[in-house]
Design a protein around this motif. Structure first.
Motif, PDB file in Angstrom:
ATOM      1  N   THR A 161       0.818  -1.202   0.000  1.00  0.00           N
ATOM      2  CA  THR A 161       0.000   0.000   0.000  1.00  0.00           C
ATOM      3  C   THR A 161       0.856   1.257   0.000  1.00  0.00           C
ATOM      4  O   THR A 161       1.994   1.249   0.483  1.00  0.00           O
ATOM      5  N   ASP A 162       0.286   2.319  -0.553  1.00  0.00           N
ATOM      6  CA  ASP A 162       0.920   3.634  -0.465  1.00  0.00           C
ATOM      7  C   ASP A 162       0.180   4.519   0.534  1.00  0.00           C
ATOM      8  O   ASP A 162       0.407   5.729   0.584  1.00  0.00           O
ATOM      9  N   TYR A 163      -0.719   3.901   1.301  1.00  0.00           N
ATOM     10  CA  TYR A 163      -1.521   4.603   2.317  1.00  0.00           C
ATOM     11  C   TYR A 163      -2.380   5.711   1.706  1.00  0.00           C
ATOM     12  O   TYR A 163      -2.597   6.750   2.310  1.00  0.00           O
ATOM     13  N   GLU A 164      -2.866   5.437   0.495  1.00  0.00           N
ATOM     14  CA  GLU A 164      -3.765   6.388  -0.156  1.00  0.00           C
ATOM     15  C   GLU A 164      -5.224   5.972  -0.011  1.00  0.00           C
ATOM     16  O   GLU A 164      -6.125   6.705  -0.403  1.00  0.00           O
ATOM     17  N   ALA A 165      -5.484   4.768   0.536  1.00  0.00           N
ATOM     18  CA  ALA A 165      -6.853   4.256   0.666  1.00  0.00           C
ATOM     19  C   ALA A 165      -7.407   4.599   2.045  1.00  0.00           C
ATOM     20  O   ALA A 165      -6.714   4.486   3.048  1.00  0.00           O
ATOM     21  N   ASP A 166      -8.666   5.029   2.071  1.00  0.00           N
ATOM     22  CA  ASP A 166      -9.321   5.335   3.333  1.00  0.00           C
ATOM     23  C   ASP A 166      -9.576   4.055   4.135  1.00  0.00           C
ATOM     24  O   ASP A 166      -9.820   2.992   3.575  1.00  0.00           O
ATOM     25  N   ILE A 167      -9.528   4.170   5.449  1.00  0.00           N
ATOM     26  CA  ILE A 167      -9.735   3.050   6.357  1.00  0.00           C
ATOM     27  C   ILE A 167     -10.942   3.355   7.243  1.00  0.00           C
ATOM     28  O   ILE A 167     -11.037   4.450   7.775  1.00  0.00           O
ATOM     29  N   PRO A 168     -11.882   2.393   7.458  1.00  0.00           N
ATOM     30  CA  PRO A 168     -11.914   1.095   6.791  1.00  0.00           C
ATOM     31  C   PRO A 168     -12.395   1.209   5.356  1.00  0.00           C
ATOM     32  O   PRO A 168     -11.887   0.535   4.479  1.00  0.00           O
ATOM     33  N   GLY A 169     -13.395   2.078   5.116  1.00  0.00           N
ATOM     34  CA  GLY A 169     -13.832   2.400   3.762  1.00  0.00           C
ATOM     35  C   GLY A 169     -13.720   1.268   2.773  1.00  0.00           C
ATOM     36  O   GLY A 169     -14.334   0.222   2.920  1.00  0.00           O
ATOM     37  N   ILE A 170     -12.899   1.473   1.747  1.00  0.00           N
ATOM     38  CA  ILE A 170     -12.814   0.503   0.663  1.00  0.00           C
ATOM     39  C   ILE A 170     -12.063  -0.767   1.061  1.00  0.00           C
ATOM     40  O   ILE A 170     -12.065  -1.745   0.309  1.00  0.00           O
ATOM     41  N   LEU A 171     -11.409  -0.764   2.221  1.00  0.00           N
ATOM     42  CA  LEU A 171     -10.680  -1.960   2.653  1.00  0.00           C
ATOM     43  C   LEU A 171     -11.552  -2.910   3.482  1.00  0.00           C
ATOM     44  O   LEU A 171     -11.044  -3.853   4.074  1.00  0.00           O
ATOM     45  N   GLN A 172     -12.845  -2.686   3.493  1.00  0.00           N
ATOM     46  CA  GLN A 172     -13.724  -3.506   4.307  1.00  0.00           C
ATOM     47  C   GLN A 172     -13.611  -4.983   3.968  1.00  0.00           C
ATOM     48  O   GLN A 172     -13.615  -5.840   4.852  1.00  0.00           O
ATOM     49  N   SER A 173     -13.511  -5.308   2.684  1.00  0.00           N
ATOM     50  CA  SER A 173     -13.426  -6.721   2.277  1.00  0.00           C
ATOM     51  C   SER A 173     -12.161  -7.372   2.824  1.00  0.00           C
ATOM     52  O   SER A 173     -12.185  -8.521   3.275  1.00  0.00           O
ATOM     53  N   LEU A 174     -11.047  -6.636   2.792  1.00  0.00           N
ATOM     54  CA  LEU A 174      -9.791  -7.157   3.335  1.00  0.00           C
ATOM     55  C   LEU A 174      -9.896  -7.364   4.843  1.00  0.00           C
ATOM     56  O   LEU A 174      -9.485  -8.399   5.371  1.00  0.00           O
ATOM     57  N   LEU A 175     -10.457  -6.395   5.530  1.00  0.00           N
ATOM     58  CA  LEU A 175     -10.589  -6.486   6.982  1.00  0.00           C
ATOM     59  C   LEU A 175     -11.507  -7.637   7.383  1.00  0.00           C
ATOM     60  O   LEU A 175     -11.239  -8.350   8.354  1.00  0.00           O
TER      61      LEU A 175
END
Length: 280
Positions: A161-175
């Protein structure tokens, strides 16, 4: 209940992805949509040659598609009995990428899971054409399963990651996958010589907080390309799933079409979760 879309061209590679899906979500209530598309007139030479003399050719294609879906469904139910899982079949006269795009919206699909190559997939590219088009068009997470990959619970996940993605936001599937499988997430940042911005630092902290109940490790790699860093990490560590946010068009397009015989030999030998960026 999760809604998972499973495209199939009736190849063994496609069935292998279906096997992975039902095992990945073994403990979850899921509705799986088995999808097969058959090609529109414009793209099918056989149809162009014979459609004039055989006006029912569309019906023949439809019949083959539905029969194939029924065979796949019987096979899945025979090998993976699970009361938490239900299935619906979809046979569509459409291009695969377009149908996936439409169904993701219409059925409120949570994830698409498909093989990396179809029945005629070439070995010299990372992903087959259908998978590449699906990744470009799909607005929900897509999990691509390599040919012949045997299911293992994703207890070790690599997330460059480049830490450009909002958390949890679009990373919900990964989490959610990390939570479901008590996964350790390895967060890999390729350091370009510039310090993280205030916004990037905030997102890094938010990611750590979101994973507070899971094992997770942060890595900062220097003097390597992203592809080289991913490749080296996979070679040196046990990894069961690679996850990335598709927020840099040029990088992903180069990656998807990268020959396996290039100087790095980058080859995704593990399931690859592609998470779309809302900015794309």
């Amino acid at each position: 209940m999760k809604k998972i879309l499973l495209p199939t061209d009736f190849s063994e590679n496609a069935y292998n992805a279906i096997k992975y899906a039902v095992q990945l979500f073994e403990k979850e209530e899921c509705l799986f949509y088995l999808l097969n598309t058959y090609t529109p007139v414009l793209y099918d030479n056989e149809y162009l040659v014979y459609s004039a003399s055989q006006p029912t050719l569309t019906e023949i294609y439809s019949k083959r598609s539905n029969e194939g879906l029924e065979r796949v469904l019987r096979r899945v139910k025979r090998n993976f009995r699970n009361d938490k899982h239900s299935f619906k079949k979809i046979s569509s006269f459409n291009l695969l990428g377009d149908e996936i795009k439409d169904l993701v919206v219409e059925k409120e699909i949570d994830m698409v899971i498909m093989g990396t190559k179809g029945a005629t997939g070439a070995e010299e590219i990372l992903f087959g054409t259908h998978t590449v088009h699906a990744i470009k068009k799909t607005r929900c997470p897509l999990l691509a399963i390599p040919s012949l990959y045997e299911y293992r619970p994703p207890s070790q996940i690599l997330f460059p990651t480049d830490y450009e993605a909002d958390i949890p936001g679009i990373l919900q599937s990964l989490l959610e996958l990390a939570e479901l499988h008590a996964s350790t997430v390895h967060i890999l940042h390729v350091y370009s010589g510039l310090n993280l911005s205030e916004e990037q630092t905030s997102r890094k902290n938010a990611l750590g907080n979101a994973l507070k109940n899971n094992g997770h490790h942060f890595y900062s790699i220097t003097e390597k390309s992203v592809v080289r860093a991913i490749y080296d990490f996979q070679e040196e560590n046990e990894v069961h799933l690679l996850a990335m946010v598709n927020n840099k068009r040029s990088f992903f397009e180069n990656l998807l079409f990268m020959p396996l015989v290039n100087e790095i030999g980058f080859n995704v030998k593990i399931p690859f979760l592609v998470i779309p960026s809302p900015r794309r």
